[in-house]
Design a protein around this motif. Structure first.
Motif, PDB file in Angstrom:
ATOM      1  N   MET A   1       0.846  -1.186   0.000  1.00  0.00           N
ATOM      2  CA  MET A   1       0.000   0.000   0.000  1.00  0.00           C
ATOM      3  C   MET A   1       0.887   1.245   0.000  1.00  0.00           C
ATOM      4  SD  MET A   1      -2.999   0.872   2.716  1.00  0.00           S
ATOM      5  CE  MET A   1      -3.768  -0.703   2.383  1.00  0.00           C
ATOM      6  N   GLU A   2       0.763   2.056  -1.022  1.00  0.00           N
ATOM      7  CA  GLU A   2       1.642   3.211  -1.139  1.00  0.00           C
ATOM      8  C   GLU A   2       1.219   4.334  -0.203  1.00  0.00           C
ATOM      9  OE1 GLU A   2       1.945   4.581  -5.076  1.00  0.00           O
ATOM     10  OE2 GLU A   2       2.778   2.724  -5.866  1.00  0.00           O
ATOM     11  N   LYS A   3       2.255   5.109   0.215  1.00  0.00           N
ATOM     12  CA  LYS A   3       2.006   6.288   1.038  1.00  0.00           C
ATOM     13  C   LYS A   3       2.376   7.507   0.220  1.00  0.00           C
ATOM     14  CE  LYS A   3       3.438   3.767   5.189  1.00  0.00           C
ATOM     15  NZ  LYS A   3       4.400   3.709   6.278  1.00  0.00           N
TER      16      LYS A   3
ATOM     17  N   GLU B   1       0.205   6.674  10.267  1.00  0.00           N
ATOM     18  CA  GLU B   1       0.219   6.316   8.851  1.00  0.00           C
ATOM     19  C   GLU B   1      -1.059   6.769   8.150  1.00  0.00           C
ATOM     20  OE1 GLU B   1       2.577   2.298   8.135  1.00  0.00           O
ATOM     21  OE2 GLU B   1       1.283   2.148   9.893  1.00  0.00           O
TER      22      GLU B   1
ATOM     23  N   GLN C   1      -6.882   4.027  -0.980  1.00  0.00           N
ATOM     24  CA  GLN C   1      -6.088   3.080  -0.185  1.00  0.00           C
ATOM     25  C   GLN C   1      -6.886   1.843   0.213  1.00  0.00           C
ATOM     26  OE1 GLN C   1      -6.057   6.525   0.761  1.00  0.00           O
ATOM     27  NE2 GLN C   1      -4.262   6.738  -0.536  1.00  0.00           N
TER      28      GLN C   1
ATOM     29  N   THR D   1       0.979  -1.493  13.104  1.00  0.00           N
ATOM     30  CA  THR D   1       1.156  -0.768  11.841  1.00  0.00           C
ATOM     31  C   THR D   1      -0.024  -1.068  10.938  1.00  0.00           C
ATOM     32  OG1 THR D   1       2.325  -2.591  10.793  1.00  0.00           O
ATOM     33  CG2 THR D   1       3.666  -1.018  12.054  1.00  0.00           C
ATOM     34  N   LEU D   2      -0.198  -0.258   9.925  1.00  0.00           N
ATOM     35  CA  LEU D   2      -1.290  -0.467   8.978  1.00  0.00           C
ATOM     36  C   LEU D   2      -1.137  -1.803   8.266  1.00  0.00           C
ATOM     37  CD1 LEU D   2      -3.827   0.780   7.777  1.00  0.00           C
ATOM     38  CD2 LEU D   2      -2.383   1.979   6.135  1.00  0.00           C
ATOM     39  N   GLU D   3       0.063  -2.149   7.932  1.00  0.00           N
ATOM     40  CA  GLU D   3       0.320  -3.392   7.212  1.00  0.00           C
ATOM     41  C   GLU D   3      -0.098  -4.603   8.029  1.00  0.00           C
ATOM     42  OE1 GLU D   3       3.963  -5.740   4.934  1.00  0.00           O
ATOM     43  OE2 GLU D   3       4.379  -3.951   6.143  1.00  0.00           O
ATOM     44  N   LYS D   4       0.139  -4.564   9.340  1.00  0.00           N
ATOM     45  CA  LYS D   4      -0.185  -5.705  10.177  1.00  0.00           C
ATOM     46  C   LYS D   4      -1.659  -5.775  10.578  1.00  0.00           C
ATOM     47  CE  LYS D   4       4.444  -6.349  12.136  1.00  0.00           C
ATOM     48  NZ  LYS D   4       5.256  -6.410  13.348  1.00  0.00           N
TER      49      LYS D   4
ATOM     50  N   TYR E   1      -4.337  -4.189   8.797  1.00  0.00           N
ATOM     51  CA  TYR E   1      -5.322  -4.089   7.730  1.00  0.00           C
ATOM     52  C   TYR E   1      -4.680  -4.443   6.405  1.00  0.00           C
ATOM     53  CZ  TYR E   1      -9.505  -2.295   5.403  1.00  0.00           C
ATOM     54  OH  TYR E   1     -10.667  -2.191   4.678  1.00  0.00           O
ATOM     55  N   LYS E   2      -5.002  -5.597   5.911  1.00  0.00           N
ATOM     56  CA  LYS E   2      -4.382  -6.069   4.657  1.00  0.00           C
ATOM     57  C   LYS E   2      -5.480  -6.274   3.608  1.00  0.00           C
ATOM     58  CE  LYS E   2      -0.620  -8.417   7.049  1.00  0.00           C
ATOM     59  NZ  LYS E   2       0.084  -9.689   7.273  1.00  0.00           N
TER      60      LYS E   2
END
Length: 366
Positions: A1-3, A316, A332, A360-363, A365-366
């Motif tokens: 997911m790009e920031k 984030e 997103q 973190t967002l990655e952990k 919400y995927k």
């Protein structure tokens, strides 16, 4: 997911660390949604008040317990929000008395004005209410009622402002700019000059959230119209004298997002409590950090409620919002605020502040 960009570490910004949450007993300001129920059908309602939401509201008794907890931490100010809080008028009276008796000095309410009468305003004042904010979105009934979706509410607002004047408490008016009313704003300001206790007229860009994005693109004013509006506000405020009672406040709804991720503020002096008991860092970030049905406000504060901007997922998500259009989070593929469930974590149950790397967002919400 790009920031959009990677925020700098706080120490790289060159700001001195500012952490006072450990010496505070709780937030300095608390906004609480008394209910999500509402009698109006506002075209732009950012939290979809009156609609069937995914969350269930807590009971009145549970809400009163929350107000007792709030009185214990003694915030400098509180605000009864909604929905329409006056749909739970008796609860508002009881809550105001609890806060007043607990020593909370500033107790405000945001209302559409429909249920305010002269006697009710007096009762609210006696219970402890010190300030009431209403909305007026046009110079006439046709315009205001177009925005609010309920016939007769224009006169109700003007009556309510008069009742507030007579009761001797302060008031404010919010104006929501749209294509069909933005050029009326100077006339709205002129109309409001007659109310002695009116202290502020609040304006901010219409947010693309909730009902405002349900197929109503005609709501949003153009950039040029916004520039003209801001120019008028700046001129109005520049010509105010010391004795002028009313100021016009042009607000940036993104200010707190930028401030908390770029400055080294560790403590969050503002907390929001939703009608289902959820605690959030910001209405514009789809993350709940706890629920007052599970633990007390004091316990959440001790667990890090004052430092939630240290949580990676919150920082984030704030990074994504560069302009108000980004509040949709649609690019997103994140939860649509007030349409879908928030990302839920619990400061106490998940021991968040001692395991920040896991949030973190990655952990989450995927």
């Amino acid at each position: 997911m790009e920031k959009y960009y990677k925020y700098k570490k706080l120490e790289e910004n060159g700001f001195q660390e500012f952490d006072k949450s450990d010496i505070l007993s709780g937030p300095l300001h608390i906004a609480i949604d008394i209910t999500n129920k509402c009698n109006a059908k506002c075209l732009h309602c950012f939290n979809r008040s009156g609609s069937e939401l995914l969350r269930a509201e807590i009971s009145n008794n549970e809400m009163l317990e929350i107000f007792k907890e709030m009185a214990e931490v003694k915030p400098f100010s509180t605000c009864f929000c909604g929905g329409e809080p006056m749909m739970k008028y008796e609860l508002v009276l009881q809550a105001a008395e609890i806060l007043k008796n607990g020593g909370v000095p500033n107790i405000a309410m945001v209302t559409n004005g429909w249920f305010l009468t002269k006697d009710r305003v007096i009762d609210l004042r006696n219970a402890g209410l010190t300030h009431i904010q209403l909305s007026l979105d046009g110079k006439d009934a046709k315009t205001h009622e177009r925005m609010r979706g309920i016939k007769g509410i224009y006169e109700k607002v003007l009556d309510a402002l008069r009742f507030i004047d007579e009761a001797g408490i302060s008031s404010a008016v919010a104006f929501s700019p749209a294509q069909f009313n933005i050029k009326q704003f100077p006339e709205v300001v002129e109309l409001l000059q007659k109310f002695d206790n009116l202290r502020e007229i609040k304006v901010q860009p219409l947010m693309p959230l909730g009902k405002a994005v349900e197929g109503r693109s005609e709501l949003f004013a153009s950039e040029e119209e916004y520039r003209e509006l801001v120019k008028y506000i700046e001129k109005f405020n520049s010509q105010r004298t010391y004795n002028d009672k009313i100021r016009v406040d042009w607000s940036d709804p993104l200010d707190h997002l930028r401030r908390f991720i770029t400055l080294n503020f560790k403590n969050n002096i503002f907390s929001e409590i939703k009608s289902d008991g959820n605690l959030t860092a910001s209405a514009y970030i789809p993350v709940a950090v706890g629920n007052l049905k599970r633990h007390s406000l004091k316990d959440y504060w001790k667990a890090g409620l004052g430092k939630v901007w240290d949580i990676p997922v919150i920082r984030e998500l704030a990074e994504f919002v560069i302009c108000i259009e980004d509040m949709k989070y649609d690019s997103q593929e994140l939860p649509r605020i007030f349409f879908e469930d928030n990302i839920e974590i619990d400061l106490i149950d998940n021991d968040v502040m001692n395991h920040l790397e896991d949030f973190t967002l990655e952990k989450l919400y995927k």
